[in-house]
Write a protein that holds these residues in place. Structure first.
Motif, PDB file in Angstrom:
ATOM      1  N   GLY A   1       0.773  -1.232   0.000  1.00  0.00           N
ATOM      2  CA  GLY A   1       0.000   0.000   0.000  1.00  0.00           C
ATOM      3  C   GLY A   1       0.805   1.283   0.000  1.00  0.00           C
ATOM      4  N   GLU A   2       2.119   1.180   0.160  1.00  0.00           N
ATOM      5  CA  GLU A   2       2.932   2.395   0.253  1.00  0.00           C
ATOM      6  C   GLU A   2       2.821   3.257  -0.993  1.00  0.00           C
ATOM      7  OE1 GLU A   2       7.589   3.796   1.028  1.00  0.00           O
ATOM      8  OE2 GLU A   2       7.116   1.669   0.700  1.00  0.00           O
ATOM      9  N   MET A   3       2.653   2.620  -2.154  1.00  0.00           N
ATOM     10  CA  MET A   3       2.595   3.359  -3.409  1.00  0.00           C
ATOM     11  C   MET A   3       1.400   4.307  -3.468  1.00  0.00           C
ATOM     12  SD  MET A   3       3.722   0.011  -3.749  1.00  0.00           S
ATOM     13  CE  MET A   3       2.693  -1.063  -4.724  1.00  0.00           C
ATOM     14  N   PHE A   4       0.369   4.017  -2.658  1.00  0.00           N
ATOM     15  CA  PHE A   4      -0.841   4.832  -2.686  1.00  0.00           C
ATOM     16  C   PHE A   4      -0.913   5.813  -1.524  1.00  0.00           C
ATOM     17  CE2 PHE A   4      -1.678   0.489  -4.202  1.00  0.00           C
ATOM     18  CZ  PHE A   4      -1.830   0.774  -5.557  1.00  0.00           C
ATOM     19  N   ILE A   5       0.112   5.825  -0.684  1.00  0.00           N
ATOM     20  CA  ILE A   5       0.171   6.781   0.427  1.00  0.00           C
ATOM     21  C   ILE A   5       0.933   8.003  -0.071  1.00  0.00           C
ATOM     22  CG2 ILE A   5       0.921   7.176   2.797  1.00  0.00           C
ATOM     23  CD1 ILE A   5       0.824   4.150   3.229  1.00  0.00           C
ATOM     24  N   TYR A   6       0.215   9.011  -0.485  1.00  0.00           N
ATOM     25  CA  TYR A   6       0.821  10.194  -1.090  1.00  0.00           C
ATOM     26  C   TYR A   6       1.292  11.169  -0.015  1.00  0.00           C
ATOM     27  CZ  TYR A   6      -0.414   9.283  -6.005  1.00  0.00           C
ATOM     28  OH  TYR A   6      -0.476   8.771  -7.272  1.00  0.00           O
ATOM     29  N   ASP A   7       2.496  11.697  -0.234  1.00  0.00           N
ATOM     30  CA  ASP A   7       3.014  12.746   0.633  1.00  0.00           C
ATOM     31  C   ASP A   7       2.919  14.084  -0.097  1.00  0.00           C
ATOM     32  OD1 ASP A   7       5.021  12.596  -1.264  1.00  0.00           O
ATOM     33  OD2 ASP A   7       6.567  11.876   0.118  1.00  0.00           O
TER      34      ASP A   7
ATOM     35  N   PRO B   1      -7.950   6.654  -7.416  1.00  0.00           N
ATOM     36  CA  PRO B   1      -8.304   5.809  -8.566  1.00  0.00           C
ATOM     37  C   PRO B   1      -7.293   4.692  -8.812  1.00  0.00           C
ATOM     38  CG  PRO B   1      -8.559   8.126  -9.115  1.00  0.00           C
ATOM     39  CD  PRO B   1      -7.855   8.076  -7.797  1.00  0.00           C
ATOM     40  N   LEU B   2      -6.016   4.968  -8.571  1.00  0.00           N
ATOM     41  CA  LEU B   2      -4.996   3.934  -8.713  1.00  0.00           C
ATOM     42  C   LEU B   2      -5.219   2.827  -7.693  1.00  0.00           C
ATOM     43  CD1 LEU B   2      -1.635   5.892  -9.233  1.00  0.00           C
ATOM     44  CD2 LEU B   2      -3.066   4.817 -10.966  1.00  0.00           C
ATOM     45  N   ARG B   3      -5.500   3.220  -6.456  1.00  0.00           N
ATOM     46  CA  ARG B   3      -5.719   2.234  -5.397  1.00  0.00           C
ATOM     47  C   ARG B   3      -6.947   1.379  -5.687  1.00  0.00           C
ATOM     48  NH1 ARG B   3      -8.494   2.082  -0.385  1.00  0.00           N
ATOM     49  NH2 ARG B   3      -7.426   0.785   1.193  1.00  0.00           N
TER      50      ARG B   3
ATOM     51  N   ALA C   1      -7.153 -17.524  -8.086  1.00  0.00           N
ATOM     52  CA  ALA C   1      -6.062 -18.339  -7.552  1.00  0.00           C
ATOM     53  C   ALA C   1      -6.449 -19.076  -6.280  1.00  0.00           C
ATOM     54  CB  ALA C   1      -4.848 -17.449  -7.279  1.00  0.00           C
ATOM     55  N   THR C   2      -7.694 -18.933  -5.854  1.00  0.00           N
ATOM     56  CA  THR C   2      -8.205 -19.525  -4.599  1.00  0.00           C
ATOM     57  C   THR C   2      -7.401 -19.060  -3.390  1.00  0.00           C
ATOM     58  OG1 THR C   2      -6.907 -21.600  -4.679  1.00  0.00           O
ATOM     59  CG2 THR C   2      -9.009 -21.565  -5.870  1.00  0.00           C
ATOM     60  N   LEU C   3      -6.926 -17.816  -3.440  1.00  0.00           N
ATOM     61  CA  LEU C   3      -6.162 -17.236  -2.345  1.00  0.00           C
ATOM     62  C   LEU C   3      -6.993 -16.165  -1.651  1.00  0.00           C
ATOM     63  CD1 LEU C   3      -2.743 -16.842  -4.222  1.00  0.00           C
ATOM     64  CD2 LEU C   3      -3.265 -18.527  -2.446  1.00  0.00           C
ATOM     65  N   ALA C   4      -6.850 -16.074  -0.346  1.00  0.00           N
ATOM     66  CA  ALA C   4      -7.582 -15.077   0.432  1.00  0.00           C
ATOM     67  C   ALA C   4      -6.866 -13.732   0.349  1.00  0.00           C
ATOM     68  CB  ALA C   4      -7.702 -15.526   1.883  1.00  0.00           C
ATOM     69  N   MET C   5      -7.632 -12.702   0.054  1.00  0.00           N
ATOM     70  CA  MET C   5      -7.070 -11.353  -0.025  1.00  0.00           C
ATOM     71  C   MET C   5      -7.123 -10.702   1.355  1.00  0.00           C
ATOM     72  SD  MET C   5      -8.274  -8.271  -2.535  1.00  0.00           S
ATOM     73  CE  MET C   5      -7.680  -6.578  -2.340  1.00  0.00           C
ATOM     74  N   PRO C   6      -5.994 -10.215   1.860  1.00  0.00           N
ATOM     75  CA  PRO C   6      -5.993  -9.522   3.163  1.00  0.00           C
ATOM     76  C   PRO C   6      -6.839  -8.250   3.108  1.00  0.00           C
ATOM     77  CG  PRO C   6      -3.778 -10.182   2.523  1.00  0.00           C
ATOM     78  CD  PRO C   6      -4.637 -10.370   1.317  1.00  0.00           C
ATOM     79  N   SER C   7      -7.119  -7.687   4.248  1.00  0.00           N
ATOM     80  CA  SER C   7      -7.951  -6.493   4.315  1.00  0.00           C
ATOM     81  C   SER C   7      -7.266  -5.291   3.667  1.00  0.00           C
ATOM     82  CB  SER C   7      -8.256  -6.151   5.776  1.00  0.00           C
ATOM     83  OG  SER C   7      -8.868  -4.873   5.871  1.00  0.00           O
ATOM     84  N   PRO C   8      -7.990  -4.581   2.806  1.00  0.00           N
ATOM     85  CA  PRO C   8      -7.429  -3.349   2.226  1.00  0.00           C
ATOM     86  C   PRO C   8      -7.131  -2.283   3.274  1.00  0.00           C
ATOM     87  CG  PRO C   8      -9.316  -4.110   0.957  1.00  0.00           C
ATOM     88  CD  PRO C   8      -9.296  -4.910   2.221  1.00  0.00           C
ATOM     89  N   GLU C   9      -7.736  -2.423   4.435  1.00  0.00           N
ATOM     90  CA  GLU C   9      -7.550  -1.424   5.499  1.00  0.00           C
ATOM     91  C   GLU C   9      -6.430  -1.807   6.465  1.00  0.00           C
ATOM     92  OE1 GLU C   9      -9.146   1.267   4.893  1.00  0.00           O
ATOM     93  OE2 GLU C   9     -10.174   0.183   3.282  1.00  0.00           O
ATOM     94  N   ALA C  10      -5.717  -2.876   6.164  1.00  0.00           N
ATOM     95  CA  ALA C  10      -4.602  -3.291   7.021  1.00  0.00           C
ATOM     96  C   ALA C  10      -3.526  -2.210   7.050  1.00  0.00           C
ATOM     97  CB  ALA C  10      -4.024  -4.611   6.512  1.00  0.00           C
TER      98      ALA C  10
END
Length: 251
Positions: A169-175, A192-194, A208-217
């Protein structure tokens, strides 16, 4: 010099450079010959993109530093890559999940940069997009094949997703620098990118039958500002050794 734009260019170039170096370390170590060649080709694509970003950065800076000087003669605190790309090549699952997270963000960023008010940046994005599109298609396909593969490959992929998600998520944390680029029309907005990132990652992980972690993590951050893990020092020590040992060497 436009210092904000210079720093923004470093961020793009450093992301591609460090990931390229990470992938190049796997040359000769791929799980299959075809995959070994594919990883090396992705590394070369990213290195070519690095040259375009850092060459422009050096020209904008105006201090005589070309792409080689910017790559080989900066210390770790001067690098602006996100933390994701410096995560270790622990196993093939982590390599592919790291690549998939990066490729997804990279693809949507390049699409956004096509509309940049800086014509040079728009041109670099256009030249990069064909390669980045292939990178995303390839890494997403492998995530599905491995996630929906054997019980062992599934378990390894899920562990990699869970471990690397905190760096995604660092790429979407704008400074303030990112926001300045948005205000100038140089860079796209973060949200929009996020949203596009989360939608695509969610679709692929579902296949892929994989669980996606929380976007709010909680998301790790600091790489864009020069605060890195100890791993980056080892990457740079290997990458920069020849130039540091023999300054100005030519062949």
């Amino acid at each position: 010099m436009d210092n904000a734009k210079f720093e923004y260019l470093l961020r793009q170039g450093d992301n591609a450079l460090i990931l390229s170096q990470q992938l190049s370390q796997l040359c000769g170590k791929g799980p299959a010959l075809e995959e070994d060649m594919a990883l090396t080709n992705v590394a070369l694509d990213l290195l070519g993109q690095t040259r375009m970003w850092l060459s422009y950065a050096g020209e904008l800076e105006g201090h005589g530093r070309d792409e080689d000087r910017l790559a080989y003669l900066r210390d770790s605190r001067e690098f602006r890559n996100c933390l994701l790309v410096e995560q270790p090549n622990a196993d093939y699952a982590q390599v592919m999940v790291r690549q998939f997270f990066f490729d997804t963000w990279h693809y949507f960023l390049m699409r956004g940069l096509l509309a940049s008010t800086d014509q040079r940046i728009a041109e670099i994005a256009e030249k990069s997009l064909k390669e980045v599109t292939y990178h995303l298609r390839r890494s997403g396909d492998l995530v599905v094949r491995l996630g929906d593969g054997t019980p062992l490959s599934h378990a390894k992929m899920q562990a990699a997703v869970d471990e690397l998600w905190t760096y995604a998520g660092e790429m979407f944390i704008y400074d303030a620098l990112d926001e300045a680029m948005v205000a100038q029309g140089v860079a796209p907005h973060a949200e929009p990118l996020r949203e596009a990132f989360l939608q695509h990652v969610g679709e692929v992980l579902l296949d892929a039958t994989l669980a996606m972690p929380s976007p709010e993590a909680y998301m790790q951050r600091g790489g864009k500002q020069g605060r890195h893990t100890e791993r980056l020092g080892y990457i740079l020590a290997e990458m920069q050794f020849l130039q540091r040992a023999y300054p100005g060497a030519d062949w």
